[in-house]
Motif scaffolding. Structure first.
Motif, PDB file in Angstrom:
ATOM      1  N   VAL A  41      -0.382  13.931   6.915  1.00  0.00           N
ATOM      2  CA  VAL A  41       0.042  13.865   5.338  1.00  0.00           C
ATOM      3  C   VAL A  41       1.534  13.295   5.581  1.00  0.00           C
ATOM      4  N   LEU A  42       2.262  13.843   6.384  1.00  0.00           N
ATOM      5  CA  LEU A  42       3.508  13.032   6.682  1.00  0.00           C
ATOM      6  C   LEU A  42       3.545  11.609   7.330  1.00  0.00           C
ATOM      7  N   PHE A  43       2.395  11.296   7.953  1.00  0.00           N
ATOM      8  CA  PHE A  43       2.276   9.901   8.393  1.00  0.00           C
ATOM      9  C   PHE A  43       1.793   9.151   7.165  1.00  0.00           C
ATOM     10  N   VAL A  44       1.115   9.413   6.017  1.00  0.00           N
ATOM     11  CA  VAL A  44       0.772   8.819   4.889  1.00  0.00           C
ATOM     12  C   VAL A  44       1.924   8.671   3.966  1.00  0.00           C
ATOM     13  N   PHE A  45       2.713   9.675   3.889  1.00  0.00           N
ATOM     14  CA  PHE A  45       4.057   9.673   2.975  1.00  0.00           C
ATOM     15  C   PHE A  45       4.850   8.725   3.622  1.00  0.00           C
ATOM     16  N   SER A  46       5.064   8.566   4.849  1.00  0.00           N
ATOM     17  CA  SER A  46       5.923   7.619   5.372  1.00  0.00           C
ATOM     18  C   SER A  46       5.479   6.187   5.537  1.00  0.00           C
ATOM     19  N   MET A  47       4.299   6.002   5.634  1.00  0.00           N
ATOM     20  CA  MET A  47       3.695   4.743   5.532  1.00  0.00           C
ATOM     21  C   MET A  47       3.737   4.136   4.270  1.00  0.00           C
ATOM     22  N   GLN A  48       3.376   4.941   3.136  1.00  0.00           N
ATOM     23  CA  GLN A  48       3.214   4.471   1.763  1.00  0.00           C
ATOM     24  C   GLN A  48       4.917   4.428   1.220  1.00  0.00           C
ATOM     25  N   GLY A  49       5.799   5.006   1.967  1.00  0.00           N
ATOM     26  CA  GLY A  49       7.060   5.010   1.306  1.00  0.00           C
ATOM     27  C   GLY A  49       7.632   3.635   1.790  1.00  0.00           C
ATOM     28  N   THR A  50       7.273   3.138   2.978  1.00  0.00           N
ATOM     29  CA  THR A  50       8.044   1.960   3.834  1.00  0.00           C
ATOM     30  C   THR A  50       7.239   0.770   3.867  1.00  0.00           C
ATOM     31  N   ILE A  51       6.302   0.769   4.630  1.00  0.00           N
ATOM     32  CA  ILE A  51       5.436  -0.024   5.325  1.00  0.00           C
ATOM     33  C   ILE A  51       4.719  -0.877   4.432  1.00  0.00           C
ATOM     34  N   GLY A  52       3.931   0.010   3.778  1.00  0.00           N
ATOM     35  CA  GLY A  52       2.899  -0.228   2.531  1.00  0.00           C
ATOM     36  C   GLY A  52       3.560  -1.143   1.433  1.00  0.00           C
ATOM     37  N   PRO A  53       4.588  -0.850   0.800  1.00  0.00           N
ATOM     38  CA  PRO A  53       4.795  -1.790  -0.135  1.00  0.00           C
ATOM     39  C   PRO A  53       6.010  -2.783   0.367  1.00  0.00           C
ATOM     40  N   LEU A  54       6.723  -2.681   1.443  1.00  0.00           N
ATOM     41  CA  LEU A  54       7.426  -3.720   2.059  1.00  0.00           C
ATOM     42  C   LEU A  54       6.627  -4.987   2.305  1.00  0.00           C
ATOM     43  N   VAL A  55       5.539  -4.675   3.090  1.00  0.00           N
ATOM     44  CA  VAL A  55       4.804  -5.716   3.470  1.00  0.00           C
ATOM     45  C   VAL A  55       4.234  -6.715   2.042  1.00  0.00           C
ATOM     46  N   TRP A  56       3.879  -5.998   1.129  1.00  0.00           N
ATOM     47  CA  TRP A  56       3.390  -6.822  -0.159  1.00  0.00           C
ATOM     48  C   TRP A  56       4.473  -7.339  -0.590  1.00  0.00           C
ATOM     49  N   LEU A  57       5.757  -6.877  -0.588  1.00  0.00           N
ATOM     50  CA  LEU A  57       6.770  -7.509  -1.175  1.00  0.00           C
ATOM     51  C   LEU A  57       7.148  -8.657  -0.296  1.00  0.00           C
ATOM     52  N   LEU A  58       7.230  -8.586   0.959  1.00  0.00           N
ATOM     53  CA  LEU A  58       7.779  -9.737   1.749  1.00  0.00           C
ATOM     54  C   LEU A  58       6.838 -10.844   1.842  1.00  0.00           C
ATOM     55  N   LEU A  59       5.457 -10.349   1.675  1.00  0.00           N
ATOM     56  CA  LEU A  59       4.687 -11.584   1.374  1.00  0.00           C
ATOM     57  C   LEU A  59       4.826 -12.265   0.248  1.00  0.00           C
ATOM     58  N   ALA A  60       5.089 -11.619  -0.685  1.00  0.00           N
ATOM     59  CA  ALA A  60       5.510 -12.277  -2.140  1.00  0.00           C
ATOM     60  C   ALA A  60       6.859 -13.125  -1.982  1.00  0.00           C
ATOM     61  N   GLU A  61       7.761 -13.040  -1.068  1.00  0.00           N
ATOM     62  CA  GLU A  61       8.988 -13.363  -0.997  1.00  0.00           C
ATOM     63  C   GLU A  61       9.249 -14.542  -0.005  1.00  0.00           C
ATOM     64  N   ILE A  62       8.586 -14.649   1.088  1.00  0.00           N
ATOM     65  CA  ILE A  62       9.060 -15.468   2.058  1.00  0.00           C
ATOM     66  C   ILE A  62       8.650 -17.084   2.041  1.00  0.00           C
ATOM     67  N   PHE A  63       7.506 -17.366   1.242  1.00  0.00           N
ATOM     68  CA  PHE A  63       6.845 -18.434   1.408  1.00  0.00           C
ATOM     69  C   PHE A  63       7.376 -19.434   0.383  1.00  0.00           C
ATOM     70  N   PRO A  64       7.361 -20.889   0.817  1.00  0.00           N
ATOM     71  CA  PRO A  64       7.908 -21.979  -0.100  1.00  0.00           C
ATOM     72  C   PRO A  64       7.250 -22.003  -1.360  1.00  0.00           C
ATOM     73  N   LEU A  65       7.598 -22.066  -2.637  1.00  0.00           N
ATOM     74  CA  LEU A  65       7.128 -22.089  -4.112  1.00  0.00           C
ATOM     75  C   LEU A  65       5.900 -22.762  -3.971  1.00  0.00           C
ATOM     76  N   LYS A  66       5.815 -24.016  -3.337  1.00  0.00           N
ATOM     77  CA  LYS A  66       4.634 -24.842  -3.739  1.00  0.00           C
ATOM     78  C   LYS A  66       3.487 -24.234  -3.098  1.00  0.00           C
ATOM     79  N   ILE A  67       3.487 -23.737  -1.989  1.00  0.00           N
ATOM     80  CA  ILE A  67       2.425 -22.988  -1.194  1.00  0.00           C
ATOM     81  C   ILE A  67       2.260 -21.513  -1.249  1.00  0.00           C
ATOM     82  N   ARG A  68       3.246 -21.037  -2.122  1.00  0.00           N
ATOM     83  CA  ARG A  68       3.376 -19.547  -2.035  1.00  0.00           C
ATOM     84  C   ARG A  68       2.145 -18.454  -2.440  1.00  0.00           C
TER      85      ARG A  68
END
Length: 474
Positions: free
Chosen positions: A374-401
């Motif tokens: 349960v602590l693993f799930v809490f830690s993962m979903q509080g950090t890695i889970g949302p951050l990966v989706w956020l970074l994928l939405a942020e890092i790429f150039p507009l035209k190929i985002r």
């Protein structure tokens, strides 16, 4: 690879502060409506957990057809992410979300009415296309309509809706089973619930604007400015529009837009970073818990009834974890949170493995394993889970985002499939302890990857990050 940082916390004096006002409420409404796509993502991936047993009995599924029906959605999601990203770049983010809402509804109704496992598998694949398309499109849409000051919390709302959808599926399945459990087609009622959010998503997006950055990339600057005026203060809208236009002109000269861009070193580097983020997110083993949590707890020593009850704690930990993550998302640098997240998940992998290996087989051992998981799930979903989706939405150039997002999410879903297929036989053959030691080893590799390769994106606009990264790695 050398460390790639991108001016964390930098502020541009050219952009006025985004002060609260009516535009803030409009932006909040856009986020609520768009993230119904995330809710559908979560519900459709979680509902099979409770629906599978009555479905197996009703349709006469064998072990092979059961696995095929479950896994076909994952492969559909991989393809949907890849194709959905390209369609989003060509026709627009809003257009894509509208289309995905219709596919969600068609796929759900098709599953509910399926007379055989073959038809069910076909419509599960259709649902997978929508799930994958939503996973590649919704975060990009949210990132492109958000001011950089609020981008972290707004994009992360999609992950909140994903885990909320999974948790809702567990709870709704339990309620429906209590009411109509004796009905041989009770699984159809469980699946049918997903039609409602699909309709709400479609109707709601009809009144939502297109991404201003996508509009600008299509030469539709007056429309883009009109959208920015809906979701920014007047002064901020004008200043931000000038920045979007300048970068769009640069990208036209560079002829960005697809596979040809991989010949550009800094674009290729970003794509490899995105793929690595998606794959390592799945290699935490989070979906081994979300798909097989009750089986894992039975293996740990719980009774079947206790394992089902314990499994709901994983869903609750996901929701609480992501809620805590949102509170700190805009206050802590992305890289710092990622390193901390992988440090925590790797530690809990080791604790699960050591508890399974060293603790005597008594009544305490199953609860120790449950707490660490349960602590693993809490830690993962509080950090890695949302951050990966956020970074994928942020890092790429507009035209190929969206194109690049689609490629990365395709790889993410394939890694998901690998974990989903591999986890049960690996646990069966080598046991819980060695399996979690493998996850811990992968976590150490992820920490090295983040420390050496992942750029910082917090505190800068999408255009500012792109310009800085391109200058550094051209």
């Amino acid at each position: 690879m050398t460390q790639a940082t991108g001016a964390p916390g930098a502020q541009h004096s050219a952009l006025p502060a985004d002060l609260p006002g009516p535009h803030s409420r409009r932006l909040g409404l856009i986020a609520v409506v768009a993230t119904f796509g995330g809710l559908l993502f979560g519900y459709d991936t979680g509902v099979i957990n409770g629906a599978l047993a009555p479905m197996k009995e009703d349709l006469g599924l064998t072990a092979f057809t059961e696995g095929f029906v479950v896994s076909i959605l994952i492969f559909g999601a991989a393809i949907g992410a890849l194709v959905g990203g390209r369609l989003s770049d060509r026709y627009g983010r809003r257009h894509n979300i509208l289309m995905l809402a219709a596919i969600f509804a068609v796929g759900t109704i098709g599953c509910v009415l399926s007379p055989s496992w073959q038809i069910l598998a076909l419509f599960r694949f259709v649902l997978g296309l929508a799930v994958g398309g939503a996973s590649a499109t919704v975060p990009v849409y949210l990132a492109e309509v958000s001011p950089y000051e609020r981008r972290g919390s707004l994009v992360t709302r999609n992950e909140v809706m994903i885990v909320s959808g999974q948790f809702a599926a567990f709870v709704i399945n339990a309620i429906i089973f209590q009411l109509w459990g004796e009905h041989e087609s009770v699984w159809r009622f469980m699946l049918l619930v997903a039609v409602a959010p699909a309709i709400l998503l479609f109707v709601g997006m009809l009144r939502m604007p297109e991404s201003p950055r996508w509009l600008s990339s299509q030469g539709r600057d007056p429309e883009a400015l009109a959208v920015l005026r809906q979701v920014r203060s007047p002064q901020r809208a004008e200043a931000e529009m000038a920045e979007v236009q300048a970068l769009a002109e640069e990208e036209k000269l560079a002829q960005t837009g697809g596979w040809a861009d991989l010949a550009v070193p800094w674009v290729r580097r970003l794509l490899l970073v995105g793929i690595g983020l998606g794959v390592f997110q799945q290699f935490t083993g989070i979906n081994s818990i979300m798909y097989y949590g009750s089986q894992l707890l039975e293996e740990a020593g719980f009774s079947a009834d206790a394992a089902i009850l314990g499994n709901t704690l994983f869903g609750l930990a996901s929701v609480v974890g992501i809620s805590v993550g949102i509170l700190v998302m805009n206050k802590v640098n992305r890289r710092t949170m990622l390193l901390g997240g992988f440090g925590l998940t790797t530690s809990f992998h080791l604790l699960v493995g050591l508890a399974a290996l060293l603790m005597p087989d008594n009544s305490v051992k199953p609860y120790a394993l449950l707490v660490f998981a349960v602590l693993f799930v809490f830690s993962m979903q509080g950090t890695i889970g949302p951050l990966v989706w956020l970074l994928l939405a942020e890092i790429f150039p507009l035209k190929i985002r969206s194109f690049a997002m689609g490629v990365c999410v395709f790889c993410l879903w394939m890694a998901n499939a690998g974990v989903a297929f591999g986890f049960p036989p690996v646990v069966s053959s080598i046991g819980i302890a060695p399996t979690f030691f493998i996850f811990a080893g992968l976590g150490i590799l992820a920490l090295v990857f983040i420390a050496t390769s992942v750029p910082e994106t917090r505190g800068v606009t999408l255009e500012q990050f792109e310009d800085s990264f391109k200058t550094t790695h051209a």
